[in-house]
Design a protein around this motif. Sequence first.
Motif, PDB file in Angstrom:
ATOM      1  N   GLU A 196      25.297  13.663  66.228  1.00  0.00           N
ATOM      2  CA  GLU A 196      24.406  13.561  65.234  1.00  0.00           C
ATOM      3  C   GLU A 196      23.997  14.957  64.720  1.00  0.00           C
ATOM      4  OE1 GLU A 196      23.122  11.253  63.676  1.00  0.00           O
ATOM      5  OE2 GLU A 196      24.073   9.782  64.754  1.00  0.00           O
ATOM      6  N   GLY A 197      24.368  15.894  65.858  1.00  0.00           N
ATOM      7  CA  GLY A 197      23.978  17.371  65.404  1.00  0.00           C
ATOM      8  C   GLY A 197      25.014  18.014  64.274  1.00  0.00           C
ATOM      9  N   LEU A 198      26.314  17.780  64.211  1.00  0.00           N
ATOM     10  CA  LEU A 198      27.175  17.996  63.435  1.00  0.00           C
ATOM     11  C   LEU A 198      26.863  17.452  62.140  1.00  0.00           C
ATOM     12  CD1 LEU A 198      30.592  17.947  65.440  1.00  0.00           C
ATOM     13  CD2 LEU A 198      29.258  19.873  65.023  1.00  0.00           C
ATOM     14  N   ALA A 199      26.547  16.344  62.151  1.00  0.00           N
ATOM     15  CA  ALA A 199      25.952  15.457  60.945  1.00  0.00           C
ATOM     16  C   ALA A 199      24.927  16.260  60.007  1.00  0.00           C
ATOM     17  CB  ALA A 199      25.539  14.078  61.142  1.00  0.00           C
ATOM     18  N   SER A 200      23.980  16.861  61.067  1.00  0.00           N
ATOM     19  CA  SER A 200      22.803  17.535  60.564  1.00  0.00           C
ATOM     20  C   SER A 200      23.229  18.694  59.861  1.00  0.00           C
ATOM     21  CB  SER A 200      21.844  17.820  61.590  1.00  0.00           C
ATOM     22  OG  SER A 200      22.307  18.743  62.507  1.00  0.00           O
ATOM     23  N   PHE A 240      20.647  20.458  70.268  1.00  0.00           N
ATOM     24  CA  PHE A 240      20.248  19.676  69.244  1.00  0.00           C
ATOM     25  C   PHE A 240      19.099  18.641  69.894  1.00  0.00           C
ATOM     26  CE2 PHE A 240      24.753  20.390  67.965  1.00  0.00           C
ATOM     27  CZ  PHE A 240      24.506  20.912  66.631  1.00  0.00           C
ATOM     28  N   PRO A 241      18.226  19.326  70.419  1.00  0.00           N
ATOM     29  CA  PRO A 241      17.056  18.241  70.989  1.00  0.00           C
ATOM     30  C   PRO A 241      16.221  17.394  70.305  1.00  0.00           C
ATOM     31  CG  PRO A 241      16.261  20.722  70.824  1.00  0.00           C
ATOM     32  CD  PRO A 241      17.791  20.662  70.420  1.00  0.00           C
ATOM     33  N   GLN A 242      16.291  17.729  68.998  1.00  0.00           N
ATOM     34  CA  GLN A 242      15.826  16.825  67.977  1.00  0.00           C
ATOM     35  C   GLN A 242      16.556  15.484  67.901  1.00  0.00           C
ATOM     36  OE1 GLN A 242      17.498  19.590  67.360  1.00  0.00           O
ATOM     37  NE2 GLN A 242      18.595  19.362  65.347  1.00  0.00           N
ATOM     38  N   MET A 243      17.823  15.543  68.330  1.00  0.00           N
ATOM     39  CA  MET A 243      18.442  14.179  68.265  1.00  0.00           C
ATOM     40  C   MET A 243      17.966  13.453  69.497  1.00  0.00           C
ATOM     41  SD  MET A 243      19.848  14.681  65.541  1.00  0.00           S
ATOM     42  CE  MET A 243      20.132  15.993  64.441  1.00  0.00           C
ATOM     43  N   VAL A 244      17.369  13.694  70.412  1.00  0.00           N
ATOM     44  CA  VAL A 244      16.810  13.038  71.672  1.00  0.00           C
ATOM     45  C   VAL A 244      15.516  12.382  71.029  1.00  0.00           C
ATOM     46  CG1 VAL A 244      16.402  12.875  74.015  1.00  0.00           C
ATOM     47  CG2 VAL A 244      18.063  14.478  73.132  1.00  0.00           C
TER      48      VAL A 244
END
Length: 353
Positions: free
Chosen positions: A26-30, A193-197
């Motif tokens: 998800e971090g790479l997608a962002s 990428f803590p926003q993905m948790v």
Amino acid sequence: MPKVGILTFHRCINYGSYWQAHCLAEGLASMGVEAVLLEHTSDRVNRAEWRCALQPLLPAATPTEDYPLYKAKIRKFFRSFASLPLSSPFPLENPAAMDDYSLIVVGSDEVWNLRHPWYGGYPAFYGEGLRCRRLVSYAATFGSLASSERLEGWAEKLRKFSHISVRDLHSERIIRETLGLEAELVLDPCLQFPQMVKVSRDDGDAATYIAVYGHSFPTWFQDAVCRWAGDRGYRLVSIGYRNDWAAEQWIDAGPEDFATFISGAKAVVTNFFHGCVFSLVKEKPFACVLSDYRSNKIRDLTRLVGADHHVLTEDTTPSHLDFILGNPLPMNISQRISSLRDTSNAYLSHALQ
């Protein structure tokens, strides 16, 4: 967008393995990258993984009444796996059967740990046979593999990587000693990428429980934590594994349950790497203790972010335990993580080009 594959241990029945795979994808997608987790399959690995998930405390036997709970935990993981962005499946023993990719990112996890009980020794994690134009690593680690152990021809395989980053000082040292290269030190994807948790709730300071994550804790650690929690009226709740010294057991928790549970805890006690990572992600006071298998990872993480004093030893005093569990994390830790996040982001931006 470039088509990027991520090669990691995304199907482990382990909260940390699941969340670091989720966060990296998800971090790479962002960052504007079309990323999928490479869906490698192996009957041998599956049998070993599921056996361990049902009997995690070996050589201690799993109590009969716990088997249904561990089975329920596995089913919850399977449901979470289904939500991940996955590639077409291919045999781990035959990576040539995978789709083609412009770039493959190897990591995060113990992808280079030749001592891993079932993943160790698969050449794909060292880049062999992967169908891609370029290879990079992100937050890879050698785990419990001692730097004195001979890597024989394995280390040389890493020269095919155009960029190498690791998540601990131990792995950085192995790369330097064996290849003469300087690997970039970066954050675990959960910290990067803590926003993905995402969690379903956050009790914050209203929480009255202490999260216990891990197993096979030394007796002195159990006793110290029990005394501290008992004196203050906090419940000890163990997640994912049975710890009879805790007041409550939540064995069948799934990955999303775990994130919410840590978010709502008053503090965390752990001997697992991602117990420390999630404490840092959710800014929870924590105390950890080293184990033989995880000592490199935990020691280096706490040193890297300036949290060395959260690692307990048998000589730790009750006042020190009270200080680290009874107070918010020091500001210098979040500042250090922020700095490392900038470094990690710069590495990814460069490696993904």
